[in-house]
Design a protein around this motif. Structure first.
Motif, short mmCIF file in Angstrom:
data_model
loop_
_atom_site.label_atom_id
_atom_site.label_comp_id
_atom_site.label_asym_id
_atom_site.label_seq_id
_atom_site.Cartn_x
_atom_site.Cartn_y
_atom_site.Cartn_z
N UNK A 322 0.84 -1.20 0.00
CA UNK A 322 0.00 0.00 0.00
C UNK A 322 0.87 1.25 0.00
N UNK A 323 1.99 1.23 0.71
CA UNK A 323 2.95 2.35 0.66
C UNK A 323 3.45 2.56 -0.75
N UNK A 324 3.79 1.44 -1.42
CA UNK A 324 4.33 1.52 -2.78
C UNK A 324 3.30 2.12 -3.73
N UNK A 325 2.04 1.66 -3.65
CA UNK A 325 1.01 2.15 -4.57
C UNK A 325 0.76 3.64 -4.35
N UNK A 326 0.75 4.07 -3.08
CA UNK A 326 0.54 5.49 -2.81
C UNK A 326 1.70 6.32 -3.37
N UNK A 327 2.93 5.85 -3.20
CA UNK A 327 4.09 6.57 -3.74
C UNK A 327 4.06 6.59 -5.27
N UNK A 328 3.64 5.49 -5.86
CA UNK A 328 3.51 5.43 -7.33
C UNK A 328 2.49 6.46 -7.80
N UNK A 329 1.37 6.54 -7.08
CA UNK A 329 0.33 7.53 -7.38
C UNK A 329 0.92 8.94 -7.38
N UNK A 330 1.77 9.25 -6.40
CA UNK A 330 2.39 10.57 -6.32
C UNK A 330 3.38 10.79 -7.46
N UNK A 331 4.21 9.78 -7.74
CA UNK A 331 5.27 9.93 -8.75
C UNK A 331 4.73 9.96 -10.17
N UNK A 332 3.61 9.30 -10.40
CA UNK A 332 3.05 9.27 -11.77
C UNK A 332 2.55 10.63 -12.22
N UNK A 333 2.38 11.56 -11.29
CA UNK A 333 2.00 12.91 -11.68
C UNK A 333 3.11 13.56 -12.50
N UNK A 334 4.36 13.21 -12.19
CA UNK A 334 5.50 13.73 -12.95
C UNK A 334 6.00 12.73 -14.00
N UNK A 335 5.79 11.44 -13.73
CA UNK A 335 6.28 10.39 -14.64
C UNK A 335 5.11 9.47 -15.04
N UNK A 336 4.17 9.98 -15.83
CA UNK A 336 2.94 9.22 -16.13
C UNK A 336 3.16 7.99 -17.00
#
Length: 707
Positions: A322-336
């Protein structure tokens, strides 16, 4: 059982193409070492201890101080060779550049210090009396400026400069009769002293004083992700899953961190006190600079992004999905369009499904008392999802990812493993899910209800014409309007997949046959072998035990093991050897984390290189743990009577002391193709001769073949 040192030998060295250039965030790979291997990694512990002792004879003049030096040198070396510390990577070089700016007016001190990155999501930096300062990727991921890193480094340099490690050791050794609060006071004084020196060093380097207070914010909120943004429900389920009211966000999880917390039982002063003291020191100084990014803001953000990508990888590797998915959600804003983020998302949903299917979901979620902030809403949702809902979410995400990245090998393998697992269960069937969307099914259900009400109002009789069995038959299919259930919203979330006949046909993977444990040895390509003994076992005996283990395995399996020429993992000459050690340590940890649950390796491409180079899908580690643990309970019981005392003293006690030698051999296997792990432990009560080892392994193999 005592914590025991590990002596590692490589049995098999494979070649992996490691490239070091500007990081490609679309195809990110884990941080590895680069360049010439530093002497910190290539020199043995004994040599380091002797060198430090000779250079600092006055400092380490007593027996206790020498004992501290030896134990601390061993501890630092264990960390250096843990597989978590690397050198020459972009983050380490950046940290070193910032540190050198901080030390620009202290050239002699700069020569004494070395800086390395520690691959860990713990937000931390630590100073050692050996002159090594470690900074975690988790800390870098949380920072907002280069200046903040400069202050943290100045603080750790101050600890080294003032020799706080040895002073703290002396204090704790000499004050054993004191209370924990009194013992902690000295550590608090160290922290205040380090902050005072750090402010001065930071100021002399020309950094902006306003950035100092931000460091304490980082420390206070470091247990939270690197940003605090509400996660979109549609990000979790795609635009095909409708989430009814009340399903998401039933509870609130306020952030509870406070500056002025009770620090009476802590070794560190609270944040409020440290901020006040730092501000007081800063106010007393003049001629401040205004630098925030000497090396450039773009460079800082690039380094921080590396740390954040690495934090995702670490979370997946440690099953913090769940930590990983939340961080991915944040990072995909810059790296979609990042392949790596998509891969980690696929592994995360595969992991969530596998742990849920094996009734171990609670082990991958944080304790309720640790849940705070926006990420806690997502974690709460996953916690309350039943198995069917998790299954749908995993299918939904894997389908969408496989469609978006049809050429990605990891995602396609993750999809295959998910559906292989689904097909291996007795209760999974595509027919159990609706072929209509939630909205369409709801409309039909409302229309059917309205029609039924209209008929009831127009009816001239209340005589029931349908039997119970007729009513049951009409409710068999989930797509019957009368069967619509809004609480089972997830059953309508994969309707487009149900209607994709080509995709459904491609997921009919047969359940893999359970391979016999004895076959593990037949196919096994050993990566490494280690010996764990007590701290007091002489080195020559450790080498003998290792030889016995190797020869015992060879005798039992009729195989020949080619041993690396290196006698110890500390005696490394090349970066390639060191990176091999890093990969081995990571893989060992990954196998232990898996708990026999089928999971693809986080560093999938490194593992594929292993498979290609070794020519086998079965790899593993062997650890022999030798310890002394006599069972004196029977002796005590026998001695409790007058008659039994002579027997206990003359017969039973010697036998128990003789039989106190214990040996456990632990085989950890990983099937690269299946992502399957297995651990076998063989134990016996004697010293580890090669014949004993061979006989015990042979006996185990015979037993497994019978079974």
């Amino acid at each position: 059982m005592k914590s025991l040192p590990v002596f590692l030998l490589s049995f098999f060295v494979f070649s992996v193409s490691f490239t070091f250039s500007q990081v490609d965030f679309n195809n990110y790979r884990t941080l590895l070492a680069n360049g010439k291997i530093p002497t910190d990694f290539s020199t043995t512990t004994e040599k380091k201890y002797e060198n430090l002792l000779n250079q600092n004879k006055e400092l380490y003049s007593t027996t206790d101080k020498k004992k501290f030096l030896l134990s601390s040198t061993k501890a630092v070396d264990e960390l250096l060779h843990s597989g978590l510390v690397i050198y020459g990577d972009d983050i380490s070089k950046y940290v070193e550049d910032v540190a050198h700016k901080v030390l620009s007016k202290e050239p002699e001190l700069k020569k004494e210090l070395r800086f390395y990155v520690l691959k860990s999501n713990v937000t931390n930096a630590l100073s050692t009396n050996q002159g090594i300062i470690f900074v975690t990727t988790g800390l870098i991921a949380e920072l907002t400026s280069e200046a903040q890193l400069a202050y943290i480094l100045a603080h750790e340099i101050a600890h080294y400069k003032e020799n706080h490690a040895l002073k703290s050791y002396e204090w704790s050794s000499n004050q054993r009769g004191q209370s924990i609060i009194e013992m902690s006071t000295f550590s608090k004084e160290n922290e205040f002293a380090a902050d005072k020196i750090a402010v001065e060093m930071y100021k002399n380097a020309g950094y902006d004083p306003d950035e100092i207070l931000g460091v304490f914010d980082v420390l206070m909120y470091s247990y939270l992700p690197f940003d605090e943004i509400p996660i979109d429900k549609q990000y979790i389920g795609g635009n095909k899953i409708y989430f009814p009211e009340g399903v998401w966000g039933k509870k609130t999880y306020p952030i509870t961190a406070e500056e002025n917390y009770d620090d009476s039982k802590s070794t560190h002063p609270n944040i409020k006190k440290r901020k006040e003291e730092a501000e007081k020191t800063a106010t007393s100084l003049s001629n401040w600079g205004d630098a925030v990014h000497y090396l450039g803001k773009e460079k800082f953000e690039y380094i921080r992004n590396i740390a954040r990508f690495e934090s995702v990888r670490i979370d997946v590797s440690e099953n913090n999905y769940t930590n990983a998915i939340y961080s991915i959600f944040l990072l995909e804003k810059e790296f979609p369009t990042s392949n790596f983020l998509a891969e980690m998302k696929a592994l995360s949903w595969l992991g969530i499904y596998q742990y849920t299917a094996n009734s171990k979901k609670s082990s991958i979620l944080p304790k309720a008392r640790l849940m705070e902030g926006e990420i806690a809403l997502f974690q709460d949702y996953i916690k309350n999802c039943n198995k069917e809902a998790i299954t749908v979410l995993a299918i939904r995400n894997m389908y969408d990812l496989s469609k978006a990245y049809p050429e990605n090998l990891l995602i396609q393998d993750a999809k295959k493993q998910l559906f292989t697992s689904l097909n291996g269960t007795s209760n999974f069937n595509w027919k159990n899910y609706s072929k209509r969307s939630f909205e369409e099914s709801a409309k039909l259900a409302i229309a059917a209800k309205d029609s039924a009400n209209l008929k009831a109002n127009n009816a001239t009789t209340t005589t029931e014409t349908n039997s119970k069995y007729d009513r049951i038959k009409t409710k068999k299919s989930i797509d019957t309007p009368e069967s619509f259930d809004s609480t089972a919203y997830y059953m309508y979330g994969i309707y487009d997949i149900i209607n994709d006949s080509v995709f459904i046909a491609s997921t009919n993977f047969s359940k893999p046959e359970s391979d016999s444990k004895s076959n593990y040895f037949d196919q096994l390509n050993l990566i490494s072998c280690s010996i764990r003994t007590s701290n007091y076992t002489p080195e020559e005996k450790q080498e003998k035990y290792l030889d016995n283990l190797i020869q015992g395995i060879e005798l039992a399996t009729n195989s020949s093991i080619s041993i690396s020429e290196k006698a110890s993992s500390e005696e490394l000459n090349t970066t390639a050897e060191f990176n091999q050690e890093v990969v081995n340590a990571w893989l060992r940890s990954e196998i232990e984390q898996a708990q026999s649950i089928p999971l693809l390796a986080t560093d999938y491409y490194l593992i594929k290189e292993m498979e290609k180079s070794s020519g086998t899908s079965m790899i593993g580690f062997v650890t022999m743990e030798y310890f002394y643990d006599p069972n004196l309970t029977p002796v005590i019981i026998a001695a409790s009577t007058v008659i039994g005392l002579p027997v206990a003293i003359l017969v039973m006690a010697p036998m128990q002391f003789i039989q106190g030698n214990k040996t456990d051999i632990k085989f950890s296997f990983y099937n690269i193709s299946l992502g399957k792990t297995e651990t076998i432990i063989i134990g016996f009560n004697n010293k580890p001769s090669k014949l004993h080892i061979a006989n015990h392994i042979n006996a185990y193999l015979k037993q497994t073949k019978k079974n």
